[in-house]
Design a protein around this motif. Structure first.
Motif, PDB file in Angstrom:
ATOM      1  N   MET A   1      -9.756  -7.431   1.079  1.00 42.32           N
ATOM      2  CA  MET A   1      -9.931  -6.485   2.189  1.00 42.32           C
ATOM      3  C   MET A   1     -11.037  -6.957   3.120  1.00 42.32           C
ATOM      4  N   LEU A   2     -12.166  -7.338   2.536  1.00 48.97           N
ATOM      5  CA  LEU A   2     -13.300  -7.753   3.343  1.00 48.97           C
ATOM      6  C   LEU A   2     -12.979  -9.011   4.143  1.00 48.97           C
ATOM      7  N   ARG A   3     -12.244  -9.928   3.548  1.00 51.18           N
ATOM      8  CA  ARG A   3     -11.934 -11.179   4.233  1.00 51.18           C
ATOM      9  C   ARG A   3     -10.897 -10.974   5.335  1.00 51.18           C
ATOM     10  N   TYR A   4      -9.792 -10.314   5.029  1.00 52.30           N
ATOM     11  CA  TYR A   4      -8.679 -10.275   5.974  1.00 52.30           C
ATOM     12  C   TYR A   4      -8.685  -9.047   6.884  1.00 52.30           C
TER      13      TYR A   4
ATOM     14  N   LEU B   1     -16.414  -2.025   6.990  1.00 55.40           N
ATOM     15  CA  LEU B   1     -16.185  -1.833   5.560  1.00 55.40           C
ATOM     16  C   LEU B   1     -15.551  -0.462   5.304  1.00 55.40           C
ATOM     17  N   VAL B   2     -16.099   0.559   5.920  1.00 58.07           N
ATOM     18  CA  VAL B   2     -15.572   1.917   5.744  1.00 58.07           C
ATOM     19  C   VAL B   2     -14.150   2.004   6.296  1.00 58.07           C
ATOM     20  N   PHE B   3     -13.925   1.411   7.476  1.00 63.85           N
ATOM     21  CA  PHE B   3     -12.576   1.413   8.048  1.00 63.85           C
ATOM     22  C   PHE B   3     -11.586   0.732   7.098  1.00 63.85           C
ATOM     23  N   ALA B   4     -11.964  -0.429   6.575  1.00 64.26           N
ATOM     24  CA  ALA B   4     -11.063  -1.157   5.671  1.00 64.26           C
ATOM     25  C   ALA B   4     -10.727  -0.321   4.451  1.00 64.26           C
ATOM     26  N   ARG B   5     -11.726   0.334   3.904  1.00 67.06           N
ATOM     27  CA  ARG B   5     -11.499   1.177   2.720  1.00 67.06           C
ATOM     28  C   ARG B   5     -10.547   2.334   3.044  1.00 67.06           C
ATOM     29  N   LEU B   6     -10.790   3.016   4.154  1.00 73.36           N
ATOM     30  CA  LEU B   6      -9.938   4.146   4.523  1.00 73.36           C
ATOM     31  C   LEU B   6      -8.534   3.686   4.907  1.00 73.36           C
ATOM     32  N   TYR B   7      -8.452   2.574   5.598  1.00 73.44           N
ATOM     33  CA  TYR B   7      -7.138   2.048   5.980  1.00 73.44           C
ATOM     34  C   TYR B   7      -6.328   1.696   4.737  1.00 73.44           C
ATOM     35  N   LEU B   8      -6.971   1.110   3.761  1.00 75.65           N
ATOM     36  CA  LEU B   8      -6.280   0.779   2.522  1.00 75.65           C
ATOM     37  C   LEU B   8      -5.836   2.053   1.805  1.00 75.65           C
TER      38      LEU B   8
END
Length: 152
Positions: free
Chosen positions: A142-145, A30-37
């Motif tokens: 984000m969470l799904r993909y 979750l944290v990675f997805a947020r930072l990547y976005l």
């Protein structure tokens, strides 16, 4: 039986590293997805994830509401991303640049320049579209993909 985030937070606040490691395993993607976005570069996002969890461990005792662990963690990640952007901006202004000859001697990891440009353009287009979405739509996508979470 699996412990809840709240129980793990309380144990972590008491100094239990194993409990904090369980929280890290649950929330790292979750944290990675947020930072990547936010920043759009996977390697930098990975570094910032580590920094986020280090700061979270150091300050978990000051957390007042264990039920709000994930929003608290994501706010730390957001702050880390902002600090990183400021730091990068200072480096650019101070003239600390890598010598071009050094960069030319590093072998490329990508198949070719044309493919890399097309992949980067596609990635930037997708990120731009995601950033334009309202948070209520962006986060589930984000969470799904990016994290392979199920639709529920």
């Amino acid at each position: 039986m699996t412990e809840t985030d709240e129980e793990l937070v309380l144990k972590s606040q008491a100094g239990n590293r194993t409990a904090f490691e369980a929280l890290v395993r649950r929330t790292a993607r979750l944290v990675f997805a947020r930072l990547y976005l936010d920043i759009g570069r996977p390697r930098d996002a990975e570094d910032l994830v580590q920094e986020t969890f280090l700061l979270a461990w150091r300050s978990i005792r000051q957390m007042t509401d264990p039920t709000g662990f994930r929003p608290w963690l994501l706010s730390i990640a957001h702050t880390v991303a902002i600090d990183s952007a400021r730091h990068d901006g200072r480096k650019k202004r101070s003239g600390n640049r890598v010598n071009g000859d050094v960069l030319g001697s590093i072998p490329a990891e990508t198949p070719g320049p044309a493919e890399a440009v097309m992949a980067e353009e596609s990635r930037q287009n997708v990120l731009a579209l995601l950033r334009d979405l309202p948070e209520e739509y962006r986060l589930p996508l984000m969470l799904r993909y990016l994290n392979d979470f199920d639709y529920q």
